[in-house]
Design a protein around this motif. Structure first.
Motif, PDB file in Angstrom:
ATOM      1  N   ARG A 177      13.745  35.486 100.365  1.00  0.00           N
ATOM      2  CA  ARG A 177      12.719  34.437 100.360  1.00  0.00           C
ATOM      3  C   ARG A 177      11.566  34.801  99.431  1.00  0.00           C
ATOM      4  NH1 ARG A 177      10.850  32.379 106.119  1.00  0.00           N
ATOM      5  NH2 ARG A 177       9.700  31.025 104.701  1.00  0.00           N
ATOM      6  N   ARG A 224      10.349  31.132  91.302  1.00  0.00           N
ATOM      7  CA  ARG A 224       9.828  29.775  91.085  1.00  0.00           C
ATOM      8  C   ARG A 224       8.426  29.829  90.490  1.00  0.00           C
ATOM      9  NH1 ARG A 224      12.300  28.643  96.381  1.00  0.00           N
ATOM     10  NH2 ARG A 224      14.164  27.365  96.042  1.00  0.00           N
ATOM     11  N   GLU A 236      12.784  34.343  95.849  1.00  0.00           N
ATOM     12  CA  GLU A 236      12.848  32.915  95.494  1.00  0.00           C
ATOM     13  C   GLU A 236      11.464  32.391  95.119  1.00  0.00           C
ATOM     14  OE1 GLU A 236      14.565  31.123  98.926  1.00  0.00           O
ATOM     15  OE2 GLU A 236      16.641  31.469  98.289  1.00  0.00           O
ATOM     16  N   GLN A 237      10.455  32.740  95.940  1.00  0.00           N
ATOM     17  CA  GLN A 237       9.093  32.290  95.648  1.00  0.00           C
ATOM     18  C   GLN A 237       8.584  32.874  94.344  1.00  0.00           C
ATOM     19  OE1 GLN A 237       6.758  33.333  99.085  1.00  0.00           O
ATOM     20  NE2 GLN A 237       7.949  32.054 100.479  1.00  0.00           N
ATOM     21  N   VAL A 264      20.537  33.378  92.496  1.00  0.00           N
ATOM     22  CA  VAL A 264      19.452  33.045  93.417  1.00  0.00           C
ATOM     23  C   VAL A 264      18.452  32.224  92.620  1.00  0.00           C
ATOM     24  CG1 VAL A 264      17.581  33.933  94.847  1.00  0.00           C
ATOM     25  CG2 VAL A 264      19.754  35.157  94.764  1.00  0.00           C
ATOM     26  N   VAL A 265      18.241  30.978  93.032  1.00  0.00           N
ATOM     27  CA  VAL A 265      17.371  30.036  92.320  1.00  0.00           C
ATOM     28  C   VAL A 265      17.805  29.937  90.848  1.00  0.00           C
ATOM     29  CG1 VAL A 265      14.979  29.224  92.089  1.00  0.00           C
ATOM     30  CG2 VAL A 265      15.526  30.951  93.782  1.00  0.00           C
TER      31      VAL A 265
END
Length: 492
Positions: free
Chosen positions: A172, A179, A175-176, A208-209
């Motif tokens: 998580r 982005r 991912e943040q 991932v992303v």
């Protein structure tokens, strides 16, 4: 274990930052040439202004040299100081105030050394000569660096001048981080791969992303090289034990792969942060933000002094603008609109009218044509804008009357954007923190893109400024504002 190097998106350059063929060395050479040119011209001008074009004007004192030798010595020392203070260091270029602060430090260190030499040798070097050269040269160096930074931003917006990074952390958090870096290309960090801490793995996951997943970090150097990473970015460092983090750092020795640590506490920087080693641990002390006191009194004095000076300097242009607005379309010269100020107190913000007099009544008919997002209404080709108004907006001349708001104490020269009452109804508690300081004529939101910025990014910039502002940072933002105005980026 075999790693396959993924293909890199065409939208972002794969050119490396480091190495003899990297972009950082090329850019640093350009900065060196610019610095040398500015310093040389400054010293020639200082000599000419103080002594005319006499190259052998002597310094007063026993065995004192001529001023052309002094000018040459100061120029060489100044250029070397710009290198010794690491003002051209690649990791600070393009963002933050450190580059400008180091330029200023180099200038004053040069001045201090010359003063000490003059004292020890009893050479009476002209104070007028030095007081002309050092401040002028410093100002021009900062302006040149700001112009270069504008060029860097344009390059990074196109995917150039990026450092390739492998992000390591919990899923998580990774991912943040990915982005966030993808949105902020001007940070200069292009994510080419992601990995998870030792013992954590995403079975069957390839990306991932949208970024290649290289697995759990068990051989950091090989994994970083496989994806072409120059840095390993450790996101959410608490996911790895102290021993694991130490081993990761050791493994990068003599590899030319750097380590970046992003703590879990974000959007805190500047004077609020102090690093202190305790028992081998790099502890980060974060001061609680205070929204009153001496530094805010200094800011208020600074704001009013700058506003008064700008009002005097722009009196005639403002009178001309007022006449143009008056005779170009029916309506008042000044547009008064209620905005929300510090601590949610309303005030009337002044602007030169750039729209037709019935603009507010026509707003409802244009809601569907909104180019903005979030709580903001923005429209690139707003039919309510007058012909002269479009020109005024392009160069932010319509905002000059806000200097009166600064003198009255309703606004600051630098601060968050002053919101409309209807916007506040859509805010959450987090966004409301931006009203803990006075709104500004300019701010991070303006020098970072203005109306081109998405709502969420504009809010993040305002919140960051609110909790981390400094007077030195305000001066840098004011200087950057002039470049943003002339570039006309995001103004409509």
């Amino acid at each position: 274990m075999t790693f396959i190097r993924p293909s890199i998106s065409d939208e972002t350059s794969s050119e490396r930052m480091g190495g003899k063929d990297g972009w950082s060395l090329k850019y640093q050479r350009r900065l060196f040439l610019t610095d040398a040119f500015v310093v040389s011209v400054t010293m020639v001008l200082a000599h000419a202004v103080r002594f005319g074009w006499d190259p052998i004007a002597p310094v007063v004192g026993t065995s004192a040299p001529t001023y052309w030798l002094v000018s040459l010595a100061i120029a060489l020392l100044w250029i070397l100081q710009l290198g010794w203070t690491r003002s051209r260091e690649a990791r600070i270029l393009g963002h933050g105030p450190q580059e400008f602060q180091r330029v200023v430090n180099a200038s004053w260190l040069t001045f201090a050394i010359i003063a000490i030499v003059g004292f020890l040798t009893q050479w009476q070097i002209s104070r007028g000569y030095l007081l002309f050269a050092i401040p002028l040269g410093t100002a021009v160096l900062v302006l040149y660096r700001a112009a270069w930074r504008h060029w860097v931003h344009a390059q990074r917006d196109n995917g150039e001048l990026q450092a390739q990074v492998l992000v390591v952390g919990p899923v998580r958090t990774v991912e943040q981080m990915v982005r966030r870096l993808n949105r902020a290309r001007r940070a200069g960090l292009h994510v080419v791969g992601v990995a998870t801490p030792p013992g954590l793995s995403l079975s069957g996951a390839e990306t991932v992303v949208g970024v290649p997943y290289v697995g759990s970090v068990d051989n950091a150097v090989d994994q970083a090289r496989a994806v072409g990473a120059e840095y390993i970015l450790l996101a959410g460092s608490d996911a790895m034990s102290l021993a694991e983090s130490r081993r990761l750092g050791w493994s990068l020795e003599d590899t030319e792969i750097g380590l970046i640590v992003a703590p879990s506490l974000v959007d805190v920087a500047g004077p609020r942060v102090q690093m202190s080693p305790v028992e081998g641990l790099p502890l980060m002390y974060v001061e609680t933000p205070i929204f009153a006191g001496f530094k805010y009194w200094v800011k208020a004095v600074f704001d009013r002094a700058v506003a008064a000076a700008l009002l005097i300097a722009s009196a005639i242009p403002m009178a001309i603008i007022g006449l143009v607005v008056k005779f170009s379309s029916p309506g008042p010269v000044l547009f008064r609109q209620q905005r929300i100020g510090q601590n949610m107190h309303p005030f009337l913000m002044l602007k030169f009218r750039s729209m037709h007099a019935d603009a507010e009544q026509r707003l409802e008919d244009l809601i569907d044509a909104n180019d903005g997002d979030g709580a903001l209404f923005k429209m690139r080709d707003d039919p309510r804008v007058t012909g002269p108004g479009r020109f005024l907006r392009r160069f932010s001349l319509d905002e000059l009357p806000q200097l009166i708001n600064v003198l009255k104490g309703d606004m600051s020269m630098v601060g968050p954007r002053p919101p409309l009452p209807r916007e506040i109804a859509e805010w959450d508690e987090r966004v409301g923190r931006r009203q803990l300081v006075k709104p500004g004529i300019t701010g991070l939101w303006q020098v970072s893109g203005r109306s081109d910025l998405p709502w969420d990014q504009a809010v993040l910039l305002d919140l960051y400024y609110t909790e981390n502002w400094s007077l030195g940072g305000d001066v840098v933002i004011l200087l950057r504002t002039f470049l943003a105005v002339f570039a006309r980026r995001g103004a409509y």
